[in-house]
Design a protein around this motif. Structure first.
Motif, PDB file in Angstrom:
ATOM      1  N   HIS A   1       0.873  -1.177   0.000  1.00  0.00           N
ATOM      2  CA  HIS A   1       0.000   0.000   0.000  1.00  0.00           C
ATOM      3  C   HIS A   1       0.903   1.218   0.000  1.00  0.00           C
ATOM      4  O   HIS A   1       1.710   1.381   0.897  1.00  0.00           O
ATOM      5  CB  HIS A   1      -0.864   0.056   1.256  1.00  0.00           C
ATOM      6  N   THR A   2       0.765   2.044  -0.985  1.00  0.00           N
ATOM      7  CA  THR A   2       1.587   3.241  -0.970  1.00  0.00           C
ATOM      8  C   THR A   2       0.729   4.454  -1.249  1.00  0.00           C
ATOM      9  O   THR A   2      -0.211   4.405  -2.038  1.00  0.00           O
ATOM     10  CB  THR A   2       2.802   3.146  -1.920  1.00  0.00           C
ATOM     11  N   LYS A   3       1.023   5.508  -0.538  1.00  0.00           N
ATOM     12  CA  LYS A   3       0.235   6.733  -0.670  1.00  0.00           C
ATOM     13  C   LYS A   3       1.156   7.931  -0.497  1.00  0.00           C
ATOM     14  O   LYS A   3       1.429   8.378   0.600  1.00  0.00           O
ATOM     15  CB  LYS A   3      -0.852   6.747   0.402  1.00  0.00           C
ATOM     16  N   PRO A   4       1.703   8.392  -1.590  1.00  0.00           N
ATOM     17  CA  PRO A   4       2.540   9.590  -1.510  1.00  0.00           C
ATOM     18  C   PRO A   4       1.617  10.797  -1.529  1.00  0.00           C
ATOM     19  O   PRO A   4       0.790  10.931  -2.407  1.00  0.00           O
ATOM     20  CB  PRO A   4       3.373   9.518  -2.778  1.00  0.00           C
ATOM     21  N   GLN A   5       1.707  11.618  -0.562  1.00  0.00           N
ATOM     22  CA  GLN A   5       0.716  12.683  -0.404  1.00  0.00           C
ATOM     23  C   GLN A   5       1.389  14.047  -0.401  1.00  0.00           C
ATOM     24  O   GLN A   5       2.368  14.263   0.298  1.00  0.00           O
ATOM     25  CB  GLN A   5      -0.008  12.432   0.910  1.00  0.00           C
ATOM     26  N   LEU A   6       0.839  14.936  -1.196  1.00  0.00           N
ATOM     27  CA  LEU A   6       1.448  16.245  -1.390  1.00  0.00           C
ATOM     28  C   LEU A   6       0.403  17.295  -1.048  1.00  0.00           C
ATOM     29  O   LEU A   6      -0.676  17.289  -1.612  1.00  0.00           O
ATOM     30  CB  LEU A   6       1.810  16.346  -2.875  1.00  0.00           C
TER      31      LEU A   6
ATOM     32  N   GLY B   1       6.881  10.656  -6.839  1.00  0.00           N
ATOM     33  CA  GLY B   1       6.650   9.597  -7.789  1.00  0.00           C
ATOM     34  C   GLY B   1       6.685   8.299  -7.041  1.00  0.00           C
ATOM     35  O   GLY B   1       7.382   8.164  -6.038  1.00  0.00           O
ATOM     36  N   CYS B   2       5.900   7.335  -7.482  1.00  0.00           N
ATOM     37  CA  CYS B   2       6.062   6.025  -6.895  1.00  0.00           C
ATOM     38  C   CYS B   2       5.803   4.983  -7.950  1.00  0.00           C
ATOM     39  O   CYS B   2       5.077   5.208  -8.914  1.00  0.00           O
ATOM     40  CB  CYS B   2       5.181   5.828  -5.675  1.00  0.00           C
TER      41      CYS B   2
END
Lengths: 481, 251, 392
Positions: C317-322, C334-335
């Motif tokens: 589970h990945t959630k890059p949050q800006l 980026g992921c």
């Protein structure tokens, strides 16, 4: 005051172009919602018993549900008992041809730039016009029916094609899906219905134009598009509303079903009244849109240009169930003044070799907040899923915000998922370069913003692209950060 | 055409131009040379109206009008063209679209009707030949991913399109190989007429082999320290800038 | 509605008798532990897992092992069950430290729990020339180490932290706070390689002032469940925050990396690189938040998370949050998630390298990128060794 501030000032004082309302007699329920209101709506539309039951069941579910809190927007509590759930422009009897439609109504659409007169029609676009809650006219019906294509108002479909409605309604967006979908299921009044039979490529764009006119009225339309095997359709949706001080609620549901090898392209240019420069009034746009690629090799493509509404809460999604099916989401969301947008998509990869692509361009100006919220889910048996997401934000001025919340959940090792996001502003050097070539600042900004959004704008059908470009420029002209 | 008197300008309180006097008449080609940091590019930017620079003194008259009063786009519409040393990239906006917008803005300012697509394309084809630029380059995003040479050629193409009265070429030779340099110079020469003027801003003499100046001015520490004809440029090439610096130190 | 967890009651008799601890406990009982629907713990339902798996009444064991310490000159602080043991610790003259009563900390549930239960706080009061090592030997049900590092203006510190859970079914809830003054530098490295029945929730907070730099390196290998909360507040101008992480997991390991960098003032920079390799039935979670506040113009913030899934039972589970409120900034994230490049494997095989070795080589190269900022060779070698051990 610096020039920059002046331009921002000018921009924020730009009034909403479609902000007028027309007075015609409306046939409407009292304010508020209860089971009697639902019975009234259902009776008014002469609906079969099963549909009334379906509505009531949804209403009972809704009463037990809570408004979602996870969205990155804030607004005063919606008084659901202060909304009118049904308001139809009064017509003495159902019109059988355009000649019988209230001329006032036709004028309403002329003012929006949509002609319902077939002789003055836009080339190759069939239009279903929905005003307040009711579909008032559908053009090109005969020509379409020759091909077996059904394109009519939802109410008409309930009468004429009950078996299709019964089979598909609520299969993509179940009535308990979320708070607003449940509310819609209980009180939806009209909308568009479209069925493309096997092997047919719909030869023209199908279009629905929604307008909220009456005051204190919620609009709860429901659209159902069914593309049978090997068929193709491109569907357009446009929305406007008059300027009013109070907030109005729009809670629509769109369901798309794509069978084997079918392709559906759904484009929206949303321009509901966004409220004035102080954030007063405007539409609350809480919409559930979802499509299912049920058959192998099917494809659903969402394109949206969101410029209006005080609050937008909207995630057109694709359930990629069929093997080799494809889901796409292209979005431009512009917010200005006090607008808030929380929009994005959900791609659920279930079948093998499914592919999805997300391109989201958010532009924030004024004191607005613009959020992208997306989810890419690859379930355990979804072999070889592919996703590419690109989310770019452009900020104008230092009082607005841009937010990106992408969720990526992967349970299959063969998945290839890529997400990229960037944030930028319009550079002073870019503006100066344009000016040096004789282009004024406002035009320069419009040019740069359209360039930023180009990848998405290119996905719109020609008829809409021009309007969308105009809207972008109108919302943002001169807003330099 | 343009008359610059005692022009002074600074950026962030740092004085860059310390009193420039320059007179350019129609039909003339002027070269402004000078070592790095002498204020050459500042002069070009100030004339085009870049707001980062503050004009602290002096005047600039352009066809009898106070140039410093005008917005950058008004200067452009009145025929001043700056070929940028570092042309700016604008993603998603093609050169074609950009030029169409620009040309029609210029026409609008003159009270002329906008060019329709057919006539615009005709004009574009004609000017493309002049600078030997490829159609495919013009349909790509403005300057995005262009090589140094392509960017400079695009500048000259835009100049051809806008037909300026006063063209200012800011270090147009930097980063160009000899072939590209010839093409660019060739374009500039073809655009030259008795009614327009060109100001070439450069560090090196080599561009002046191809665009022959009528006058050469040497800018040093924000002032024109010497003016002459094209022979001055050759002299400079021979002796380098140290000679100027020494001379300036004596004054 | 707060979901009740019985374990909270089992901690009640452990609460410290000081005002901050009592206050924290009061707040905790009001907000409760994160429940199943808490967004911040969406993929790591930690409270129910702890409730089910931890033996709160474990008898402490003597688990200290001299050999576990790094043989590097520096100050070695040994914590046993969350409490500093000065007899086992050996320090250099360049380190100054005091033991203080616990003060108010952050107000998230696990920080509050730490404030309630930590018996005291180790405060390192200045930077040091030689590195500092902190070891945690934990054998009781819950250990609550509490550490504060104050690095004065112009000073620097290298700190390596290592947790050694030597009894089964233990839970460590640590809290370490770095105060990085103007022009100061801190580098914090964690090596997490626990048993498959050990659980931890580790909070690292850094407050960075003008021109200060903070680095965090987190290397996670085996753990029943580890949640890392890393919070970097770039409070001043021209600050830098760097976050590097690797999670190389197998078995049923579950690692949740939750990082936040908050840009509050202009001209700061942050960079983040996390890589995940997930094998067998492991689960990796990455949630990286970048906040750029309204005043933080000219911020540069970059974030990247790349993952490779090796098994059909692994989950990511990945959630890059800006989140950005300033317009003149450069931010990107980026992921990716994918598998090894088949073409690269093929290339290696044409050179006579068998598939397994080729894959290991490529994974090794993939993982190694996160080690760039580790300056202590001993630690670097240890992590490289662990990578090899897992991959070969």
């Amino acid at each position: 005051m610096s020039t920059e501030e002046q331009i921002l000032e000018e921009l924020t004082s730009k009034e909403y172009e479609h902000g007028w309302s027309v007075d015609f007699e409306a046939d409407e329920t009292p304010l508020g919602i209860n089971e009697d209101i639902i019975r009234f709506i259902s009776a008014k539309k002469e609906e079969p018993e099963w549909l009334l039951e379906w509505r009531l069941k949804a209403f009972r579910l809704w009463q037990e549900m809570k408004e979602p809190k996870w969205v990155n927007v804030s607004y005063p509590k919606v008084e659901f008992q202060a909304i009118r759930y049904y308001s139809a422009p009064k017509q003495d009897k159902k019109p059988t041809s355009l000649n019988e439609v209230d001329p006032e109504l036709l004028k309403t659409f002329e003012r929006l730039g949509i002609s319902l007169q077939e002789q003055k029609r836009l080339t190759g676009v069939a239009v279903d016009a929905v005003i307040d809650s009711v579909s008032v006219a559908t053009t090109f019906k005969d020509k379409l029916s020759e091909l077996g294509i059904i394109f009519c108002s939802f109410s008409e479909a309930v009468q004429e094609h009950p078996e299709l409605v019964k089979k598909y309604i609520g299969t993509v967006v179940p009535s308990n899906d979320n708070y607003y979908a449940a509310l819609n299921s209980a009180v939806f009044s009209d909308g568009s219905f479209c069925y493309i039979p096997k092997g047919i490529r719909c030869p023209m764009e199908l279009s629905t134009y929604f307008r909220i006119n009456a005051a204190n009225t919620g609009q709860f339309e429901r659209t159902l598009i069914i593309a049978d095997e090997d068929s193709y359709v491109s569907y357009l949706e446009g929305c406007t509303a008059p300027m009013r001080d109070e907030n109005q609620l729009h809670a629509a549901v769109v369901e798309i079903y794509a069978a084997k090898n079918a392709e559906v392209k759904y484009s929206t240019v949303q321009n509901w009244y966004p409220g004035d420069k102080d954030g007063k009034g405007g539409i609350y746009n809480f919409v559930t849109k979802r499509g299912i690629c049920a058959g192998d090799h099917s494809k659903i493509s969402w394109t949206q240009v969101e410029t209006g509404s005080a609050i937008t809460w909207k995630y057109p999604s694709c359930i990629l169930k069929g093997n080799n099916s494809v889901g796409e989401f292209y979005s431009v969301a512009v917010t200005n003044n006090y607008q808030q947008a929380d929009t994005g998509t959900k791609m659920v990869h279930i079948g093998k070799n499914t592919r999805s692509r997300i391109v989201s361009k958010g532009i924030s100006a004024g004191k607005s907040q613009n959020s992208y919220r997306g989810q890419v889910e690859v379930i355990k048996r979804a072999e070889n899923a592919r996703n590419f997401s690109q989310c770019d934000s452009l900020l104008m001025g230092s009082l607005c915000g841009a937010h990106t919340f992408p969720y990526i959940d992967i349970k299959n090792k063969t998945a290839q998922v890529e997400h990229e996001a960037t944030t930028s502003k319009i550079g002073e050097d870019q503006i100066f370069y344009c000016q040096q070539r004789g282009i004024d600042e406002e035009t320069a900004v419009a040019l740069i913003v359209n360039g930023f959004a180009k990848e998405v704008m290119n996905k719109l059908p020609m008829e809409f692209a021009v309007e969308a470009q105009k809207l972008l420029a109108l919302t943002l002209e001169g807003s330099v950060g | 055409m343009i008359s610059i008197k005692n022009l002074q300008a600074s950026i962030k309180d740092k004085k860059i131009l310390k009193g420039i006097d320059l007179e350019v008449k129609a039909g003339e080609v002027h070269a402004i040379m000078g070592p790095n940091g002498s204020g050459k590019s500042t002069l070009a930017s100030v004339l085009a109206g870049r707001e980062d620079y503050e004009v602290t003194g002096g005047s600039v008259e352009y066809f009898g009008e106070d140039l410093l009063d005008l917005d950058p786009e008004e200067r452009s519409q009145k025929g001043i063209f700056l070929a940028f040393q570092y042309p700016v990239e604008i993603p998603g906006v093609s050169t074609t679209n950009f030029m169409k917008t620009a040309i029609n803005k210029v026409r609008e300012s003159r009270g002329e009707k906008a060019l329709d697509a057919v006539n615009f394309l005709k004009l574009m084809k004609e000017k493309m030949k002049l600078v030997d630029i490829d159609q495919s380059l013009l349909s790509r995003s403005l300057n995005e991913g262009f090589s140094g040479g392509e960017k400079k050629r695009n500048e000259i193409f835009q100049m051809a399109m806008l037909e300026p009265k006063l063209a200012i070429l800011d270090e147009t030779d930097s980063g160009l190989d000899i072939d590209a340099l010839k093409i660019v110079a060739d374009g500039v020469n073809k655009l030259k007429s008795k009614d327009n003027a060109t100001v070439v801003v450069t560090h090196y003499q080599r561009l002046l082999n191809y665009i022959v100046p009528d006058f050469v001015h040497i800018l040093y520490k924000g002032k024109i320290v010497r003016s002459g004809d094209k022979n001055l440029a050759s002299e400079l090439e021979e002796k380098g800038y140290d000679w100027i610096k020494e001379e300036a130190a004596l004054v | 509605m707060i979901e009740e967890y019985n374990m909270l009651r089992s901690f009640e008799h452990l609460i410290n008798d000081n005002p901050s601890s009592k206050e924290a406990w009061k707040m905790l009982t009001e907000i409760g532990l994160p429940h199943k629907k808490s967004e911040a713990y969406k993929f790591t339902p930690i409270a129910p897992i702890l409730e089910k798996n931890i033996n709160w009444s474990l008898e402490p064991k003597n688990t200290f092992d001299e050999k576990q310490l790094y043989s590097v000159k520096g100050s070695h602080f040994v914590f046993v069950n969350g409490i500093l043991n000065e007899n086992l610790s050996r320090t250099q003259p360049d380190v100054s430290f005091i033991i203080e009563e616990v003060r108010e900390g952050r107000h998230d549930p696990f920080s509050l729990l730490n404030t309630s239960l930590a018996s005291n706080e180790l405060v390192i009061t200045s930077g040091t020339a030689s590195p500092i090592f902190i070891y945690h030997f934990n054998s009781t049900g819950i250990s609550s180490p509490r550490i504060r590092i104050k690095i004065k203006s112009g000073e620097s510190i290298q700190l390596v932290e290592k947790l050694l859970e030597t009894n089964k079914n233990t839970f460590t809830n640590s809290f370490i706070h770095f105060e990085v003054a103007e022009n100061a530098f801190a580098c914090h490295t964690k090596v997490q390689n626990y048993g498959n029945s050990n659980y931890s929730h580790e909070t690292v907070v850094a407050d960075v002032e003008n021109n200060g730099h903070f680095y965090n390196n987190t290397f996670s290998f085996e753990s029943a469940l580890t949640r890392n909360n890393l919070i970097i507040n770039l409070n001043g101008q021209n600050c830098e925050g760097h976050m590097y992480g690797l999670f190389l997991l197998d078995k049923k390991s579950h690692i949740d990396n939750n990082t936040t960098v908050d840009h509050l003032q202009p001209n700061s920079f942050s960079n983040e690189l996390y890589k995940g390799i997930l094998d067998e039935k492991s689960t990796g979670v990455f949630n990286g938040k970048i906040y750029v506040r309204q005043d933080a113009q000219k911020t540069n913030a970059f974030q990247s998370n790349n993952n490779i899934l090796l098994s059909k039972d692994a989950t990511l589970h990945t959630k890059p949050q800006l989140e950005i409120w300033a317009d003149d900034v450069k931010c990107s994230h980026g992921c990716t998630s994918g598998q090894l490049d088949e073409y690269a494997i093929f290339y290696l095989r044409t050179r006579g390298i068998d598939r397994n070795t080729a894959e290991a080589m490529l994974l090794h190269a993939f993982a190694k990128e996160t080690l760039e900022q580790v300056r202590l060779e001993t630690v670097k070698d240890e992590v490289l060794g662990l990578i090899d051990q897992k991959l070969l």
